[in-house]
Scaffold this motif. Structure first.
Motif, PDB file in Angstrom:
ATOM      1  N   CYS A  10       3.927   7.825  -0.602  1.00  0.00           N
ATOM      2  CA  CYS A  10       5.081   7.316  -1.354  1.00  0.00           C
ATOM      3  C   CYS A  10       5.335   8.078  -2.651  1.00  0.00           C
ATOM      4  N   VAL A  12       3.651   7.805  -5.526  1.00  0.00           N
ATOM      5  CA  VAL A  12       3.203   7.115  -6.735  1.00  0.00           C
ATOM      6  C   VAL A  12       2.006   7.832  -7.350  1.00  0.00           C
ATOM      7  N   ASP A  59      -3.072   3.345  -9.883  1.00  0.00           N
ATOM      8  CA  ASP A  59      -2.662   2.802  -8.585  1.00  0.00           C
ATOM      9  C   ASP A  59      -3.608   3.217  -7.467  1.00  0.00           C
ATOM     10  N   CYS A  75      -3.903   5.051  -2.221  1.00  0.00           N
ATOM     11  CA  CYS A  75      -2.827   4.505  -3.047  1.00  0.00           C
ATOM     12  C   CYS A  75      -2.642   3.029  -2.711  1.00  0.00           C
ATOM     13  N   VAL A  77      -0.062   1.304  -3.146  1.00  0.00           N
ATOM     14  CA  VAL A  77       1.304   1.039  -2.700  1.00  0.00           C
ATOM     15  C   VAL A  77       1.476   1.377  -1.226  1.00  0.00           C
ATOM     16  N   CYS A  78       1.110   2.618  -0.812  1.00  0.00           N
ATOM     17  CA  CYS A  78       1.368   3.054   0.567  1.00  0.00           C
ATOM     18  C   CYS A  78       0.111   3.150   1.428  1.00  0.00           C
TER      19      CYS A  78
END
Length: 136
Positions: A10, A12, A59, A75, A77-78
């Motif tokens: 992603c 980030v 993150d 990560c 997030v992803c």
């Protein structure tokens, strides 16, 4: 020395690293296969001084395999794998798939080949496609 960039899926988490990797390990141990969900992990090794985080260090989640010097950083997030420092902090281990440019590698080594699953031993003979094949 030229640096190349890498990131999670992603974007980030991002980093840059000197493009001279000491080793590429293709590891088929049980733990690496489970961590990656694939036939092997493909990790590059570089000195810690050649590595810099650009974004997203807060993150990153790290999982340490109990009783082994094996870990996985990803990560939050992803879920994509991102680099991590080895146990004594002298090297960064960089998942090869996290880099956005071609790499220069001094030595390539397959390790724990004895733990490679049977289905992975015939990958060279498997038909290759540039995209998804017709599934109908």
């Amino acid at each position: 020395m030229k640096k190349i960039k890498g990131s999670c899926l992603c974007g980030v988490v991002s980093f840059e690293v000197t493009n001279t990797f000491e080793k590429l390990f293709l590891c088929s141990c049980d733990q690496c296969r489970q961590i990656t969900g694939s036939a092997f992990a493909s990790n590059l090794f570089v000195g810690i001084k050649g590595f810099d985080w650009l974004n997203g260090i807060d993150d990153i989640i790290k999982y340490q395999v109990p009783g082994r010097d094996i870990s996985k950083s990803f990560c939050r997030v992803c879920g994509a794998g991102v680099p991590w420092a080895n146990g004594n902090g002298t090297k960064m281990i960089v998942p090869a798939g996290s880099l956005n440019e071609p790499v220069n590698v001094v030595e390539r080594i397959r390790i724990f080949a004895s733990e490679q699953p049977i289905w992975a031993s015939e990958l060279e003979q498997t038909p290759a496609h540039a995209e998804f094949p017709d599934l109908s």
